[in-house]
Write a protein that holds these residues in place. Structure first.
Motif, PDB file in Angstrom:
ATOM      1  N   ASP A 195       0.783  -1.176   0.067  1.00 18.07           N
ATOM      2  CA  ASP A 195      -0.023   0.033   0.041  1.00 18.07           C
ATOM      3  C   ASP A 195       0.779   1.342   0.118  1.00 18.07           C
ATOM      4  N   GLY A 196       2.216   1.052   0.049  1.00 20.03           N
ATOM      5  CA  GLY A 196       3.061   2.166   0.131  1.00 20.03           C
ATOM      6  C   GLY A 196       3.166   2.907   1.585  1.00 20.03           C
ATOM      7  N   ASP A 197       4.210   3.572   1.911  1.00 22.09           N
ATOM      8  CA  ASP A 197       4.309   4.089   3.134  1.00 22.09           C
ATOM      9  C   ASP A 197       4.296   5.722   3.060  1.00 22.09           C
ATOM     10  N   GLN A 203      -5.196  11.539   3.984  1.00 19.88           N
ATOM     11  CA  GLN A 203      -4.534  11.118   5.283  1.00 19.88           C
ATOM     12  C   GLN A 203      -3.815  12.061   6.165  1.00 19.88           C
ATOM     13  N   VAL A 204      -3.249  13.060   5.366  1.00 20.23           N
ATOM     14  CA  VAL A 204      -2.510  14.209   5.766  1.00 20.23           C
ATOM     15  C   VAL A 204      -3.461  15.119   6.516  1.00 20.23           C
ATOM     16  N   ALA A 205      -4.732  15.491   6.054  1.00 25.91           N
ATOM     17  CA  ALA A 205      -5.535  16.046   6.525  1.00 25.91           C
ATOM     18  C   ALA A 205      -6.348  15.576   7.767  1.00 25.91           C
ATOM     19  N   ALA A 206      -6.455  14.282   7.634  1.00 22.96           N
ATOM     20  CA  ALA A 206      -6.986  13.777   8.831  1.00 22.96           C
ATOM     21  C   ALA A 206      -5.950  13.627  10.197  1.00 22.96           C
ATOM     22  N   MET A 207      -4.570  13.508   9.826  1.00 20.89           N
ATOM     23  CA  MET A 207      -3.747  13.502  11.022  1.00 20.89           C
ATOM     24  C   MET A 207      -3.536  14.910  11.360  1.00 20.89           C
ATOM     25  N   ALA A 217      -0.485  22.896  12.302  1.00 15.26           N
ATOM     26  CA  ALA A 217       0.147  23.627  11.135  1.00 15.26           C
ATOM     27  C   ALA A 217       1.726  22.877  11.138  1.00 15.26           C
ATOM     28  N   ALA A 218       2.336  22.057  11.870  1.00 15.99           N
ATOM     29  CA  ALA A 218       3.368  21.176  11.974  1.00 15.99           C
ATOM     30  C   ALA A 218       3.379  20.081  11.443  1.00 15.99           C
ATOM     31  N   VAL A 219       1.994  19.552  11.237  1.00 17.37           N
ATOM     32  CA  VAL A 219       1.772  18.352  10.318  1.00 17.37           C
ATOM     33  C   VAL A 219       1.725  18.833   8.852  1.00 17.37           C
ATOM     34  N   LEU A 220       0.971  19.764   8.583  1.00 16.00           N
ATOM     35  CA  LEU A 220       0.943  20.404   7.184  1.00 16.00           C
ATOM     36  C   LEU A 220       2.155  20.720   6.634  1.00 16.00           C
ATOM     37  N   LEU A 221       3.000  21.629   7.620  1.00 13.54           N
ATOM     38  CA  LEU A 221       4.596  22.126   7.015  1.00 13.54           C
ATOM     39  C   LEU A 221       5.316  20.555   6.699  1.00 13.54           C
ATOM     40  N   ALA A 222       5.379  20.029   7.415  1.00 11.08           N
ATOM     41  CA  ALA A 222       6.183  18.654   7.365  1.00 11.08           C
ATOM     42  C   ALA A 222       5.771  17.896   6.100  1.00 11.08           C
ATOM     43  N   ALA A 223       4.642  17.826   5.851  1.00 13.65           N
ATOM     44  CA  ALA A 223       4.056  17.024   4.665  1.00 13.65           C
ATOM     45  C   ALA A 223       3.951  17.733   3.447  1.00 13.65           C
ATOM     46  N   TRP A 224       4.022  19.097   3.256  1.00 18.96           N
ATOM     47  CA  TRP A 224       4.059  19.841   2.080  1.00 18.96           C
ATOM     48  C   TRP A 224       5.133  20.645   1.641  1.00 18.96           C
TER      49      TRP A 224
END
Length: 247
Positions: A195-197, A203-207, A217-224
Motif C-alpha cells: 500500500d506504500g508508506d 490522510q495528511v488532512a486527517a492527521m 500546522a506542523a503536520v501540514l508543514l512537514a507533509a507539504w
C-alpha cells in the motif's frame, strides 16, 4: 685559570667552559661544561672523531633525536585519538555547524571507533575499513528489521573518509596516503509495502485534524514543505504568513 692558558677551542662562559671545534670549515658547538676536565675530554673525543671522519655535529644529533621522538609519537597515534583531534578542530571552525560536528561525533563513537578506534593510524589498512563497512552494512536495521540494508554504512563511510583525508593532509601526523575502499551506496532502507508508506492528501488532512490545534500546522508543514524534525522548532515569526506587513 686565565683565558690564555685554555686549550684552543675552550673558552670561559659564566664560570663554565664552552667547547667548540672547527670541522670542514664550519664551527660546531660541543657544549658547555662545569669543569675544565670535562671540557677537555669532550674536545679530545670530538677531535678523534674528526680525524676518523666520523664526527657528527651535536646539533644534528639533537635534531635527529627530536625527529625520532616526534615520529614515535605520531606513529603511536590511534584512529580514536586522531578522530578526537579532528572533531575538536571542526568544532573550533566557525564555518562548521555545531550540529554537523555532533553528528560526526555520534557516527564515529557508535559505528566506527568501537571496532577501529584502538588501531594505530599507520597500521590501518583499506582492507580493515572495507571489512568493517561490510559488517555495518550487514547489520539488520533497528527501525526496519525487514529491510535488505541499513543506512548506517554509507554515513560511517562518509565520516571516516573525511577523518582520514584530514589526517593525510597533516604532514605531522605520519599518514602519507590512504586508499579508501569503495564505499557502500545509499539504498532504500524501508521495506517495500503493497500500500506504500507515503500518506495520501486525505490522510495528511486527517492527521492534522487529529492533532491539538497548536500543532496542526506542523503536520501540514512537514507533509507539504518537505521539512523533517526541524519543523518542531519553527515559530510563527519564522514564516511570511506570521509576519505583519510593514505598513
Amino acid at each position: 685559570m686565565a683565558t690564555g692558558a685554555l686549550p684552543r677551542g675552550i673558552t670561559r662562559y659564566r664560570d663554565r667552559y664552552r667547547v667548540r671545534l672547527d670541522v670542514n670549515g664550519a664551527t660546531h658547538a660541543l657544549g658547555v661544561f662545569d669543569t675544565l676536565g670535562d671540557a677537555r675530554a669532550a674536545l679530545d673525543i670530538a677531535k678523534g672523531e674528526r680525524a676518523r671522519g666520523t664526527f657528527v655535529p651535536p646539533a644534528q644529533i639533537r635534531a635527529e633525536q627530536r625527529a625520532a621522538r616526534i615520529k614515535a609519537a605520531t606513529d603511536a597515534l590511534t584512529l580514536g585519538e586522531w578522530a578526537e583531534q579532528w572533531l575538536e578542530g571542526l568544532a573550533a571552525n566557525p564555518d562548521r555547524s555545531p550540529s554537523t560536528v555532533l553528528s560526526y561525533r555520534s557516527v564515529l563513537r557508535t559505528h566506527v571507533l568501537p571496532e577501529l578506534g584502538s588501531t594505530r593510524l599507520v597500521d590501518l589498512t583499506p582492507q580493515q575499513v572495507a571489512a568493517h563497512l561490510a559488517a555495518l552494512r550487514a547489520m539488520p536495521s533497528k527501525r526496519h528489521p525487514g529491510a535488505r540494508a541499513n543506512g548506517v554504512a554509507p554515513n560511517a563511510a562518509r565520516v571516516l573518509r573525511s577523518c582520514l583525508n584530514a589526517a593525510v593532509r597533516r604532514p605531522d601526523i605520519g599518514l602519507t596516503s590512504f586508499a579508501f575502499p569503495e564505499a557502500p551506496s545509499q539504498t532504500q532502507v524501508r521495506p517495500e509495502e503493497e500500500d506504500g508508506d507515503v500518506a495520501t492528501p486525505e490522510q495528511v488532512a486527517a492527521m492534522a485534524a487529529a492533532m491539538p490545534e497548536h500543532l496542526r500546522a506542523a503536520v501540514l508543514l512537514a507533509a507539504w514543505c518537505a521539512l523533517r524534525l526541524g519543523v518542531l522548532g519553527q515559530h510563527v515569526g519564522d514564516t511570511d504568513v506570521g509576519r505583519r506587513p510593514p505598513f
